[in-house]
Design a protein around this motif. Structure first.
Motif, PDB file in Angstrom:
ATOM      1  N   MET A  98       0.840  -1.177   0.000  1.00 45.86           N
ATOM      2  CA  MET A  98       0.000   0.000   0.000  1.00 45.86           C
ATOM      3  C   MET A  98       0.882   1.236   0.000  1.00 45.86           C
ATOM      4  N   ARG A  99       0.332   2.327  -0.534  1.00 45.95           N
ATOM      5  CA  ARG A  99       1.079   3.586  -0.610  1.00 45.95           C
ATOM      6  C   ARG A  99       0.402   4.607   0.299  1.00 45.95           C
ATOM      7  N   ILE A 100       1.220   5.306   1.095  1.00 47.51           N
ATOM      8  CA  ILE A 100       0.720   6.301   2.034  1.00 47.51           C
ATOM      9  C   ILE A 100       1.223   7.677   1.620  1.00 47.51           C
ATOM     10  N   ARG A 101       0.304   8.625   1.506  1.00 44.81           N
ATOM     11  CA  ARG A 101       0.661  10.027   1.299  1.00 44.81           C
ATOM     12  C   ARG A 101       0.759  10.705   2.659  1.00 44.81           C
ATOM     13  N   ILE A 102       1.833  11.468   2.856  1.00 41.18           N
ATOM     14  CA  ILE A 102       2.046  12.189   4.098  1.00 41.18           C
ATOM     15  C   ILE A 102       2.267  13.661   3.773  1.00 41.18           C
ATOM     16  N   ASP A 103       1.526  14.538   4.421  1.00 38.94           N
ATOM     17  CA  ASP A 103       1.686  15.983   4.285  1.00 38.94           C
ATOM     18  C   ASP A 103       2.446  16.493   5.502  1.00 38.94           C
ATOM     19  N   LEU A 104       3.469  17.319   5.274  1.00 38.42           N
ATOM     20  CA  LEU A 104       4.255  17.794   6.399  1.00 38.42           C
ATOM     21  C   LEU A 104       4.749  19.217   6.196  1.00 38.42           C
ATOM     22  N   ALA A 105       5.158  19.815   7.298  1.00 38.39           N
ATOM     23  CA  ALA A 105       5.700  21.171   7.306  1.00 38.39           C
ATOM     24  C   ALA A 105       7.001  21.149   8.085  1.00 38.39           C
ATOM     25  N   TYR A 106       7.898  22.080   7.743  1.00 39.73           N
ATOM     26  CA  TYR A 106       9.150  22.155   8.500  1.00 39.73           C
ATOM     27  C   TYR A 106       9.775  23.538   8.388  1.00 39.73           C
ATOM     28  N   ASP A 107      10.539  23.857   9.422  1.00 41.83           N
ATOM     29  CA  ASP A 107      11.369  25.053   9.455  1.00 41.83           C
ATOM     30  C   ASP A 107      12.749  24.612   8.969  1.00 41.83           C
ATOM     31  N   GLY A 108      13.163  25.112   7.820  1.00 41.18           N
ATOM     32  CA  GLY A 108      14.402  24.641   7.218  1.00 41.18           C
ATOM     33  C   GLY A 108      15.668  25.273   7.755  1.00 41.18           C
ATOM     34  N   SER A 109      15.562  26.144   8.750  1.00 42.52           N
ATOM     35  CA  SER A 109      16.709  26.920   9.223  1.00 42.52           C
ATOM     36  C   SER A 109      17.895  26.060   9.632  1.00 42.52           C
ATOM     37  N   ASP A 110      17.631  24.954  10.305  1.00 42.84           N
ATOM     38  CA  ASP A 110      18.716  24.125  10.842  1.00 42.84           C
ATOM     39  C   ASP A 110      18.930  22.842  10.047  1.00 42.84           C
ATOM     40  N   PHE A 111      18.422  22.809   8.813  1.00 44.08           N
ATOM     41  CA  PHE A 111      18.597  21.635   7.962  1.00 44.08           C
ATOM     42  C   PHE A 111      19.487  21.952   6.764  1.00 44.08           C
ATOM     43  N   HIS A 112      20.232  20.952   6.325  1.00 43.45           N
ATOM     44  CA  HIS A 112      21.019  21.071   5.099  1.00 43.45           C
ATOM     45  C   HIS A 112      20.160  20.606   3.917  1.00 43.45           C
ATOM     46  N   GLY A 113      18.980  21.202   3.806  1.00 42.46           N
ATOM     47  CA  GLY A 113      18.081  20.878   2.708  1.00 42.46           C
ATOM     48  C   GLY A 113      17.261  19.623   2.965  1.00 42.46           C
ATOM     49  N   TRP A 114      16.518  19.232   1.937  1.00 44.60           N
ATOM     50  CA  TRP A 114      15.648  18.057   2.035  1.00 44.60           C
ATOM     51  C   TRP A 114      16.422  16.752   1.937  1.00 44.60           C
ATOM     52  N   ALA A 115      17.223  16.592   0.887  1.00 46.94           N
ATOM     53  CA  ALA A 115      17.781  15.292   0.518  1.00 46.94           C
ATOM     54  C   ALA A 115      18.833  14.790   1.503  1.00 46.94           C
ATOM     55  N   VAL A 116      18.808  13.489   1.729  1.00 44.71           N
ATOM     56  CA  VAL A 116      19.769  12.828   2.609  1.00 44.71           C
ATOM     57  C   VAL A 116      21.203  13.101   2.145  1.00 44.71           C
ATOM     58  N   GLN A 117      22.064  13.477   3.104  1.00 46.29           N
ATOM     59  CA  GLN A 117      23.486  13.687   2.850  1.00 46.29           C
ATOM     60  C   GLN A 117      24.262  13.097   4.023  1.00 46.29           C
ATOM     61  N   PRO A 118      25.271  12.314   3.738  1.00 49.79           N
ATOM     62  CA  PRO A 118      26.023  11.661   4.817  1.00 49.79           C
ATOM     63  C   PRO A 118      26.594  12.675   5.812  1.00 49.79           C
ATOM     64  N   GLY A 119      26.330  12.435   7.082  1.00 51.51           N
ATOM     65  CA  GLY A 119      26.895  13.265   8.131  1.00 51.51           C
ATOM     66  C   GLY A 119      26.222  14.603   8.333  1.00 51.51           C
ATOM     67  N   LEU A 120      25.156  14.892   7.591  1.00 49.22           N
ATOM     68  CA  LEU A 120      24.473  16.175   7.712  1.00 49.22           C
ATOM     69  C   LEU A 120      23.014  15.978   8.117  1.00 49.22           C
ATOM     70  N   ARG A 121      22.470  16.947   8.828  1.00 49.52           N
ATOM     71  CA  ARG A 121      21.066  16.885   9.250  1.00 49.52           C
ATOM     72  C   ARG A 121      20.184  17.361   8.106  1.00 49.52           C
ATOM     73  N   THR A 122      19.308  16.496   7.616  1.00 52.43           N
ATOM     74  CA  THR A 122      18.403  16.833   6.522  1.00 52.43           C
ATOM     75  C   THR A 122      16.979  16.449   6.901  1.00 52.43           C
ATOM     76  N   VAL A 123      16.010  17.069   6.211  1.00 53.93           N
ATOM     77  CA  VAL A 123      14.606  16.766   6.498  1.00 53.93           C
ATOM     78  C   VAL A 123      14.297  15.321   6.131  1.00 53.93           C
ATOM     79  N   GLN A 124      14.733  14.885   4.970  1.00 55.36           N
ATOM     80  CA  GLN A 124      14.486  13.507   4.557  1.00 55.36           C
ATOM     81  C   GLN A 124      15.078  12.517   5.555  1.00 55.36           C
ATOM     82  N   GLY A 125      16.275  12.805   6.015  1.00 51.34           N
ATOM     83  CA  GLY A 125      16.897  11.914   6.987  1.00 51.34           C
ATOM     84  C   GLY A 125      16.093  11.791   8.264  1.00 51.34           C
ATOM     85  N   GLU A 126      15.607  12.924   8.785  1.00 52.25           N
ATOM     86  CA  GLU A 126      14.802  12.898  10.006  1.00 52.25           C
ATOM     87  C   GLU A 126      13.488  12.156   9.792  1.00 52.25           C
TER      88      GLU A 126
END
Length: 279
Positions: A1-29
């Motif tokens: 099954m496929r689940i759609r998720i709607d979300l919001a975030y404050d990007g100030s303390d993130f290194h963008g959306w996409a996963v990057q090794p050793g960095l805090r990202t929204v996708q990673g969280e």
């Protein structure tokens, strides 16, 4: 099954959306929280639009694939339907700068990225002392000179429609820069903050911030109104266009077709645009 998720975030303390090794990202969280909530080793999600470092979102959309048994098991003893229980569970795991707003099962044809009809961004600028608010300093760009919104809107009108936006994009190998901009306009809210709303079928890398940078130069009189159209016609990335700070940019909303039209939408958006589309 496929689940759609709607979300919001404050990007100030993130290194963008996409996963990057050793960095805090929204996708990673989000992926880490989903793995914990669903009690699985790992999870991979697809988003509607990858936001850059420091960019915010009120209306980001992602999808994740799982199975009914896993989703039901994650709900535990909750009296809520499994998808709603997942929302509560995720918000109990995620940090305070990321919030899940909703989750629901969608057809397998739904794709958070390729099913989208349009994305809407807002860019906010405080260009008057009365609009400067230290409480919004992470989400509104403070600008030292008042802007001429009428001139900016005249210039913005030349950027509407289907164009090659190479002049406003960071090049990516194998990617097209042809986009259809349906709305591009500046307004002031009650506080005097200048807000640019831009809506397009999609955006290439750094395109919105480059559009803002171009129009800011026109708004403070450093460039003539015709400069935006001239840069568009050049179809060549130029250092003359300053890429605005990510601070003022927020992904506000993503639009999708009815579930019955999802399969057809995928066929359209996965077909790469050709130069001939520009006529």
């Amino acid at each position: 099954m496929r689940i759609r998720i709607d979300l919001a975030y404050d990007g100030s303390d993130f290194h963008g959306w996409a996963v990057q090794p050793g960095l805090r990202t929204v996708q990673g969280e989000v992926q880490q929280a989903l793995a914990l909530a669903l009690r699985v080793p790992e999870v991979w999600v697809t988003c509607a639009g990858r936001t850059d470092t420091g960019v915010h979102a009120r209306g980001q959309v992602i999808h994740v694939d799982t199975d009914p048994e896993t989703l039901e098991r994650s709900a535990g003893r909750s009296a809520l339907p499994p998808a709603q229980a997942l929302v509560r569970k995720l918000n109990g795991i995620l940090p305070a700068d990321v919030r899940v707003q909703a989750a629901r099962e969608v057809p397998d044809e739904f794709d958070a990225r390729f099913s989208a009809l349009w994305r809407r961004y807002a860019y906010r600028v405080a260009d008057r002392p009365t609009a400067y608010d230290p409480l919004t300093r992470h989400h509104v760009l403070h600008w030292p000179r008042e802007l001429d919104l009428a001139a900016m809107n005249t210039a913005a009108a030349d950027l509407l429609g289907l164009h090659d936006f190479t002049s406003f994009c960071k090049a990516r190998e194998g990617a097209t820069s042809i986009r259809r901009v349906e709305r591009l306009h500046w307004d002031r809210d009650a506080s005097g903050t200048a807000t640019m709303t831009v809506l397009a079928d999609a955006f290439c890398h750094s395109m919105v911030r480059a559009l803002v940078g171009c129009l800011l130069a026109i708004g403070e009189g450093r460039k003539p109104v015709a400069w935006a159209a001239e840069m568009l016609e050049r179809a060549e990335r130029s250092s003359d266009i300053h890429i605005a700070s990510p601070r003022g940019l927020t992904l506000e909303e993503v639009g999708y077709p009815p579930d019955t039209d999802l399969a057809g939408r995928l066929l359209i958006t996965k077909a790469r645009r050709q130069e001939s589309e520009l006529g």
